[in-house]
Design a protein around this motif. Structure first.
Motif, PDB file in Angstrom:
ATOM      1  N   HIS A  56      52.096  -7.517  95.824  1.00 46.36           N
ATOM      2  CA  HIS A  56      53.551  -7.472  95.800  1.00 46.36           C
ATOM      3  C   HIS A  56      53.995  -8.890  95.467  1.00 46.36           C
ATOM      4  CE1 HIS A  56      57.281  -5.568  96.509  1.00 46.36           C
ATOM      5  NE2 HIS A  56      57.031  -4.964  97.643  1.00 46.36           N
ATOM      6  N   CYS A  57      55.249  -9.087  95.130  1.00 48.80           N
ATOM      7  CA  CYS A  57      55.717 -10.445  94.874  1.00 48.80           C
ATOM      8  C   CYS A  57      57.180 -10.563  95.281  1.00 48.80           C
ATOM      9  CB  CYS A  57      55.544 -10.799  93.396  1.00 48.80           C
ATOM     10  SG  CYS A  57      56.793 -10.040  92.336  1.00 48.80           S
ATOM     11  N   CYS A  58      57.696 -11.785  95.198  1.00 46.67           N
ATOM     12  CA  CYS A  58      59.118 -12.014  95.463  1.00 46.67           C
ATOM     13  C   CYS A  58      59.897 -11.523  94.243  1.00 46.67           C
ATOM     14  CB  CYS A  58      59.375 -13.490  95.731  1.00 46.67           C
ATOM     15  SG  CYS A  58      61.063 -13.836  96.270  1.00 46.67           S
ATOM     16  N   SER A  59      60.128 -10.236  94.225  1.00 51.41           N
ATOM     17  CA  SER A  59      60.576  -9.558  93.010  1.00 51.41           C
ATOM     18  C   SER A  59      61.938 -10.015  92.507  1.00 51.41           C
ATOM     19  CB  SER A  59      60.623  -8.053  93.261  1.00 51.41           C
ATOM     20  OG  SER A  59      61.564  -7.760  94.271  1.00 51.41           O
ATOM     21  N   SER A  60      62.820 -10.412  93.420  1.00 52.78           N
ATOM     22  CA  SER A  60      64.175 -10.785  92.992  1.00 52.78           C
ATOM     23  C   SER A  60      64.170 -12.005  92.093  1.00 52.78           C
ATOM     24  CB  SER A  60      65.064 -11.027  94.217  1.00 52.78           C
ATOM     25  OG  SER A  60      64.517 -12.038  95.039  1.00 52.78           O
ATOM     26  N   GLN A  61      63.054 -12.768  92.078  1.00 49.30           N
ATOM     27  CA  GLN A  61      62.957 -13.945  91.223  1.00 49.30           C
ATOM     28  C   GLN A  61      62.934 -13.579  89.741  1.00 49.30           C
ATOM     29  OE1 GLN A  61      59.294 -15.557  92.712  1.00 49.30           O
ATOM     30  NE2 GLN A  61      60.315 -16.984  94.092  1.00 49.30           N
ATOM     31  N   TYR A  62      62.436 -12.382  89.419  1.00 50.12           N
ATOM     32  CA  TYR A  62      62.300 -12.095  87.990  1.00 50.12           C
ATOM     33  C   TYR A  62      62.405 -10.614  87.613  1.00 50.12           C
ATOM     34  CZ  TYR A  62      57.689  -9.901  87.676  1.00 50.12           C
ATOM     35  OH  TYR A  62      56.662  -9.012  87.741  1.00 50.12           O
ATOM     36  N   GLU A  63      61.999  -9.689  88.485  1.00 47.01           N
ATOM     37  CA  GLU A  63      61.905  -8.284  88.071  1.00 47.01           C
ATOM     38  C   GLU A  63      63.206  -7.691  87.532  1.00 47.01           C
ATOM     39  OE1 GLU A  63      58.146  -6.865  90.860  1.00 47.01           O
ATOM     40  OE2 GLU A  63      60.114  -5.963  91.154  1.00 47.01           O
ATOM     41  N   PRO A  64      64.371  -7.945  88.165  1.00 50.04           N
ATOM     42  CA  PRO A  64      65.597  -7.352  87.609  1.00 50.04           C
ATOM     43  C   PRO A  64      65.882  -7.776  86.177  1.00 50.04           C
ATOM     44  CG  PRO A  64      65.983  -8.145  89.840  1.00 50.04           C
ATOM     45  CD  PRO A  64      64.643  -8.667  89.420  1.00 50.04           C
ATOM     46  N   PHE A  65      65.433  -8.985  85.800  1.00 45.97           N
ATOM     47  CA  PHE A  65      65.735  -9.518  84.473  1.00 45.97           C
ATOM     48  C   PHE A  65      64.821  -8.951  83.388  1.00 45.97           C
ATOM     49  CE2 PHE A  65      66.938 -12.758  87.636  1.00 45.97           C
ATOM     50  CZ  PHE A  65      68.312 -12.708  87.446  1.00 45.97           C
ATOM     51  N   ILE A  66      63.797  -8.203  83.790  1.00 48.74           N
ATOM     52  CA  ILE A  66      62.992  -7.478  82.801  1.00 48.74           C
ATOM     53  C   ILE A  66      63.856  -6.426  82.104  1.00 48.74           C
ATOM     54  CG2 ILE A  66      61.087  -5.815  82.577  1.00 48.74           C
ATOM     55  CD1 ILE A  66      59.565  -7.343  84.647  1.00 48.74           C
ATOM     56  N   ALA A 106      46.620 -10.899  88.049  1.00 52.57           N
ATOM     57  CA  ALA A 106      46.271 -11.232  89.433  1.00 52.57           C
ATOM     58  C   ALA A 106      45.814  -9.994  90.192  1.00 52.57           C
ATOM     59  CB  ALA A 106      47.468 -11.868  90.136  1.00 52.57           C
ATOM     60  N   THR A 107      46.491  -8.883  89.959  1.00 54.94           N
ATOM     61  CA  THR A 107      46.129  -7.624  90.607  1.00 54.94           C
ATOM     62  C   THR A 107      44.702  -7.235  90.236  1.00 54.94           C
ATOM     63  OG1 THR A 107      48.449  -6.930  90.487  1.00 54.94           O
ATOM     64  CG2 THR A 107      46.824  -5.226  90.952  1.00 54.94           C
ATOM     65  N   ARG A 108      44.402  -7.346  88.949  1.00 53.87           N
ATOM     66  CA  ARG A 108      43.040  -7.006  88.493  1.00 53.87           C
ATOM     67  C   ARG A 108      41.997  -7.949  89.070  1.00 53.87           C
ATOM     68  NH1 ARG A 108      40.032  -9.280  84.726  1.00 53.87           N
ATOM     69  NH2 ARG A 108      41.769 -10.306  83.635  1.00 53.87           N
ATOM     70  N   LEU A 109      42.278  -9.247  89.040  1.00 54.55           N
ATOM     71  CA  LEU A 109      41.312 -10.224  89.536  1.00 54.55           C
ATOM     72  C   LEU A 109      41.016 -10.028  91.023  1.00 54.55           C
ATOM     73  CD1 LEU A 109      42.546 -13.465  87.719  1.00 54.55           C
ATOM     74  CD2 LEU A 109      40.464 -12.167  87.245  1.00 54.55           C
ATOM     75  N   LEU A 110      42.004  -9.607  91.773  1.00 55.78           N
ATOM     76  CA  LEU A 110      41.818  -9.382  93.207  1.00 55.78           C
ATOM     77  C   LEU A 110      41.189  -8.024  93.509  1.00 55.78           C
ATOM     78  CD1 LEU A 110      45.155 -10.909  94.553  1.00 55.78           C
ATOM     79  CD2 LEU A 110      42.840 -11.787  94.955  1.00 55.78           C
ATOM     80  N   GLY A 111      40.955  -7.235  92.453  1.00 57.84           N
ATOM     81  CA  GLY A 111      40.332  -5.932  92.643  1.00 57.84           C
ATOM     82  C   GLY A 111      41.252  -4.890  93.228  1.00 57.84           C
ATOM     83  N   ALA A 112      42.562  -5.122  93.102  1.00 53.29           N
ATOM     84  CA  ALA A 112      43.535  -4.203  93.677  1.00 53.29           C
ATOM     85  C   ALA A 112      43.801  -3.018  92.752  1.00 53.29           C
ATOM     86  CB  ALA A 112      44.848  -4.933  93.960  1.00 53.29           C
ATOM     87  N   LYS A 113      44.334  -1.966  93.336  1.00 52.39           N
ATOM     88  CA  LYS A 113      44.596  -0.738  92.588  1.00 52.39           C
ATOM     89  C   LYS A 113      45.950  -0.773  91.892  1.00 52.39           C
ATOM     90  CE  LYS A 113      44.744   4.301  93.235  1.00 52.39           C
ATOM     91  NZ  LYS A 113      44.477   5.411  94.176  1.00 52.39           N
ATOM     92  N   CYS A 114      46.939  -1.411  92.544  1.00 55.90           N
ATOM     93  CA  CYS A 114      48.303  -1.300  92.011  1.00 55.90           C
ATOM     94  C   CYS A 114      49.147  -2.535  92.313  1.00 55.90           C
ATOM     95  CB  CYS A 114      48.992  -0.053  92.548  1.00 55.90           C
ATOM     96  SG  CYS A 114      49.128   0.018  94.347  1.00 55.90           S
ATOM     97  N   TYR A 115      50.212  -2.663  91.533  1.00 55.72           N
ATOM     98  CA  TYR A 115      51.210  -3.702  91.710  1.00 55.72           C
ATOM     99  C   TYR A 115      52.504  -3.025  92.153  1.00 55.72           C
ATOM    100  CZ  TYR A 115      54.914  -6.898  89.977  1.00 55.72           C
ATOM    101  OH  TYR A 115      56.031  -7.671  89.848  1.00 55.72           O
ATOM    102  N   THR A 116      52.930  -3.310  93.368  1.00 53.84           N
ATOM    103  CA  THR A 116      54.157  -2.725  93.909  1.00 53.84           C
ATOM    104  C   THR A 116      55.369  -3.422  93.301  1.00 53.84           C
ATOM    105  OG1 THR A 116      53.104  -2.037  95.975  1.00 53.84           O
ATOM    106  CG2 THR A 116      55.482  -2.352  96.015  1.00 53.84           C
ATOM    107  N   PHE A 117      56.265  -2.631  92.724  1.00 58.19           N
ATOM    108  CA  PHE A 117      57.324  -3.117  91.842  1.00 58.19           C
ATOM    109  C   PHE A 117      58.688  -2.668  92.362  1.00 58.19           C
ATOM    110  CE2 PHE A 117      59.738  -2.449  87.771  1.00 58.19           C
ATOM    111  CZ  PHE A 117      59.655  -3.734  87.241  1.00 58.19           C
ATOM    112  N   HIS A 118      59.656  -3.608  92.417  1.00 61.89           N
ATOM    113  CA  HIS A 118      61.024  -3.274  92.813  1.00 61.89           C
ATOM    114  C   HIS A 118      61.878  -2.899  91.611  1.00 61.89           C
ATOM    115  CE1 HIS A 118      61.144  -5.444  96.992  1.00 61.89           C
ATOM    116  NE2 HIS A 118      60.259  -4.477  96.920  1.00 61.89           N
ATOM    117  N   GLY A 119      61.887  -3.789  90.608  1.00 63.92           N
ATOM    118  CA  GLY A 119      62.564  -3.457  89.364  1.00 63.92           C
ATOM    119  C   GLY A 119      64.052  -3.711  89.332  1.00 63.92           C
ATOM    120  N   MET A 120      64.761  -2.787  88.743  1.00 64.79           N
ATOM    121  CA  MET A 120      66.168  -2.940  88.378  1.00 64.79           C
ATOM    122  C   MET A 120      67.094  -2.863  89.591  1.00 64.79           C
ATOM    123  SD  MET A 120      68.084  -0.661  85.486  1.00 64.79           S
ATOM    124  CE  MET A 120      69.658  -1.159  84.801  1.00 64.79           C
TER     125      MET A 120
END
Length: 260
Positions: free
Chosen positions: A64-74, A95-109
């Motif tokens: 997960h990440c601090c989504s408000s920093q960039y996700e809405p602007f996508i 980063a998700t792949r390198l850590l062997g994780a399954k998914c990236y949790t996304f907030h978005g718009m």
């Protein structure tokens, strides 16, 4: 359903890389890593996290990440801004792949009037995001978030029906209730594309509590998830102010295992 913990539960008291040892000591050998700032998206930092996960045999299920920093602007109509934000997105997928994780949790718009949306533009953006994530071998997991468009069931239906590539989902209990919507309604809309599950509790006075401290009917939610053949994790995600000592997190983990 295996129970995990999110490193977000320690923010802002502890550096991200230090949470892995603590989560392991508390009895959690898997969960979600929250990357709190852009410097933590960089490959050098991810390698440091990977050393910690290997040292403590901790399996990263999602990031997960601090989504408000960039996700809405996508979803910005200004092309150059949108492309700049995709740089962050690509770093996080890697980063998700390198850590062997399954998914990236996304907030978005961010939340706005559904009827005013440029729906074709939005589904095109999601198709690009899904393509980028799938190229890295991971899945984009759109979370239902009260202050985002994903709190709107119609928006979820739009993604399901209008996108070329499948959109996957993270279900969050507290965010459902903050949006004044029963979690079961989101489960119906997300269907079998739910791949991540954030567990927390609530009551009439508190929007987020440790599991077992409030009034959430976990049996009802678990039954609904089972009907969708959900086989992912149940990840405890609360705020730091929701508990006073770390042992409470271990107790919550045991309770969730019993509930689910």
């Amino acid at each position: 359903m295996k129970v995990g913990l999110s490193s977000a539960s320690f923010y802002p008291d502890m550096d991200t890389e230090d949470t892995i040892k603590l989560m392991s000591e508390l009895g959690f050998n898997s969960g979600e890593i929250f990357l709190n700032t852009p410097s933590e998206y960089e490959e050098e930092f991810i390698k440091k996290l990977l050393e910690e996960t290997n040292k403590y045999s901790f399996k990263v299920y999602s990031i997960h990440c601090c989504s408000s920093q960039y996700e809405p602007f996508i979803f910005d109509k200004y092309k150059r801004r949108r492309e700049d934000m995709l740089i962050y997105f690509k770093k996080l997928c890697k980063a998700t792949r390198l850590l062997g994780a399954k998914c990236y949790t996304f907030h978005g718009m961010r939340l706005e009037n559904f009827n005013n949306l440029d729906k074709k533009f939005i589904t095109d953006v999601y198709d690009e995001l899904s393509y980028i994530s799938l190229e890295e071998g991971i899945k984009l997991a759109q979370e239902n978030v009260s202050w985002c468009m994903s709190s709107n069931i119609n928006y979820i239906n739009l993604l399901n029906e209008g996108c070329k590539y499948p959109v996957y989902y993270t279900l969050d209990i507290k965010q459902a209730y903050k949006a004044i919507t029963e979690p079961e309604k989101y489960i119906d809309a997300m269907g079998k594309n739910i791949i991540n599950f954030h567990v927390n509790d609530r009551d009439d006075k508190h929007v987020c509590m440790l599991p077992g401290k409030g009034v959430v009917d976990y049996g009802k939610i678990a039954s609904k998830l089972k009907s969708m053949e959900y086989d992912g994790m149940a990840i405890i995600e609360v705020y730091r102010e929701n508990y006073t000592n770390y042992k409470e997190l271990s107790e919550a983990g045991r309770l969730v295992s019993q509930f689910l």
